[in-house]
Design an enzyme around this catalytic site. Structure first.
Site, PDB file in Angstrom:
ATOM      1  N   THR A  12       0.818  -1.220   0.000  1.00 18.38           N
ATOM      2  CA  THR A  12       0.000   0.000   0.000  1.00 18.38           C
ATOM      3  C   THR A  12       0.843   1.256   0.000  1.00 18.38           C
ATOM      4  O   THR A  12       0.495   2.251  -0.650  1.00 18.38           O
ATOM      5  CB  THR A  12      -0.938  -0.001   1.220  1.00 18.38           C
ATOM      6  OG1 THR A  12      -1.829  -1.108   1.134  1.00 18.38           O
ATOM      7  CG2 THR A  12      -1.752   1.284   1.292  1.00 18.38           C
ATOM      8  N   SER A  54       1.055  -7.275  -1.241  1.00 20.96           N
ATOM      9  CA  SER A  54       1.603  -8.284  -0.322  1.00 20.96           C
ATOM     10  C   SER A  54       0.725  -9.525  -0.206  1.00 20.96           C
ATOM     11  O   SER A  54       1.168 -10.550   0.301  1.00 20.96           O
ATOM     12  CB  SER A  54       1.844  -7.688   1.065  1.00 20.96           C
ATOM     13  OG  SER A  54       0.625  -7.453   1.755  1.00 20.96           O
ATOM     14  N   THR A  85       0.904  -4.420   4.217  1.00 21.91           N
ATOM     15  CA  THR A  85       0.580  -4.804   5.595  1.00 21.91           C
ATOM     16  C   THR A  85      -0.069  -6.177   5.724  1.00 21.91           C
ATOM     17  O   THR A  85       0.022  -6.808   6.774  1.00 21.91           O
ATOM     18  CB  THR A  85      -0.359  -3.768   6.239  1.00 21.91           C
ATOM     19  OG1 THR A  85      -1.569  -3.692   5.478  1.00 21.91           O
ATOM     20  CG2 THR A  85       0.294  -2.403   6.297  1.00 21.91           C
ATOM     21  N   ASP A  86      -0.724  -6.672   4.675  1.00 24.77           N
ATOM     22  CA  ASP A  86      -1.537  -7.881   4.829  1.00 24.77           C
ATOM     23  C   ASP A  86      -0.718  -9.115   5.199  1.00 24.77           C
ATOM     24  O   ASP A  86      -1.188  -9.964   5.959  1.00 24.77           O
ATOM     25  CB  ASP A  86      -2.348  -8.151   3.554  1.00 24.77           C
ATOM     26  CG  ASP A  86      -3.499  -7.162   3.386  1.00 24.77           C
ATOM     27  OD1 ASP A  86      -3.797  -6.442   4.354  1.00 24.77           O
ATOM     28  OD2 ASP A  86      -4.085  -7.114   2.291  1.00 24.77           O
TER      29      ASP A  86
END
Length: 338
Positions: A12, A54, A85-86
């Protein structure tokens, strides 16, 4: 001034808006340009090893990150990895096993909003990461996010949209960063060991999340196709009555092979303990089962990938699994004897 290598992987933080939604499109150079204040913190060079969402992260991409760090290890004082972040917690845990005893910091960060947005957490997260990476006491793999420094094996994403997306599970924050000031809660001690890099990660690990009413036939398929089965059970850990007959049959069938079952829990905090209830105590005793105790699921999965990737026997796997690496397990020596 300390020299830091920034490694771009996408996520992101590097996203652009398209007709089909956000997608990584900014280069590492583009991202760095949004935080000119970094020139007062450290000297930064950049490299781009991939530019992906990700969600698409795999062990093959982890190897590329490790290779970038190994190739540049002697030339820099620390590393900052920009990541989505995932799967960030999985990557932080994986790198904790793939890069061990690093006296140089390997910091992973990201954001919930792209860095090119007017309102974003990306600029703060990235600058904080450089502040931490440039500090001479920092070492090993960690996450810097929302002003918190989390050990690489202890992070879990528990919020999908909020800026405070990550928590440290069963372990304190290593430090916080407030108004560009680093405040340490846990002092880092240099070990004097030589850094080690690993690349082989097994794909023979399977995670089975239990739920009430699950049919038992899935066990036969998983035992036949995977070497290590991680059972994500309820509470402190146990196997439901409806699965027990098939579970015992499969464990007996594969008893003399390298099949292993590892018990973990769906509850994020406080960990497993199969000896508490009958539904866990008997099966743990009958099959000398491994359990994850206070480890995160992300650390459990990636540690098993790493150990199995080295071709360890079951006994070696047990010993290595219960060996503490980058603070992944409390009281590891005591757990081995349980």
């Amino acid at each position: 001034m300390r020299k830091i290598l920034m490694i771009g992987t996408g996520g992101t933080i590097a996203c652009k808006q398209t007709e089909d939604g956000l997608t990584p499109g900014l280069t590492a150079e583009d991202v760095l340009a949004y935080i000119p204040a970094v020139k007062n913190v450290c000297d930064v060079e950049v490299t781009q090893v991939m530019n992906i969402d990700s969600t698409n992260m795999t062990p093959e991409y982890w190897k590329k990150i490790v290779k970038a760090i190994e190739d540049n290890y002697d030339n820099f004082d620390g590393f900052v990895i920009c990541h989505g972040t995932d799967t960030l917690a999985y990557t932080a845990a994986a790198l904790s096993y793939m890069i061990q005893d690093s006296e140089k910091p390997i910091v992973i960060t990201g954001s919930q909003k792209p860095i090119n947005r007017e309102i974003t957490d990306a600029k703060t997260n990235l600058l904080d990461s450089f502040i931490y990476a440039a500090d001479e006491e920092s070492q090993n793999v960690c996450i810097v996010f929302d002003g918190k420094v989390i050990c690489g094996t202890r992070a879990k994403k528990d919020r999908a949209k909020s800026y405070n997306a990550f928590s440290s599970i069963n372990f304190p924050y290593l430090a916080v960063i407030q108004d560009n000031m680093l405040i340490r809660y846990i002092k880092e001690t240099k070990t004097g060991k030589t850094v080690r890099f690993y690349y082989d990660m097994s794909d023979r690990i399977c995670l089975l999340k239990l739920f009430p009413g699950m049919k038992s036939d899935v066990l036969s398929y998983i035992f036949a196709n995977y070497d290590v089965i991680v059972l994500e059970s309820f509470g402190v850990g146990g196997i439901p009555e409806t699965l027990m007959e098939t579970f015992y049959k499969e464990m007996d069938r594969w008893r003399d092979t390298d099949k292993l079952v590892v018990m973990t829990t769906q509850v994020a905090n406080e960990g497993s303990n199969m000896t508490v209830y009958e539904v866990g105590r008997k099966v743990k005793h009958d099959f000398h089962m491994i359990e994850a105790y206070d480890m995160t699921l992300e650390a459990t999965i990636t540690k098993l990938m790493w150990v199995k990737g080295m071709g360890c026997s079951n006994e070696q796997l047990r010993d290595l699994f219960y060996t503490e690496i980058n603070r992944d397990m409390l009281f590891a020596g005591k757990k081995r004897a349980v």
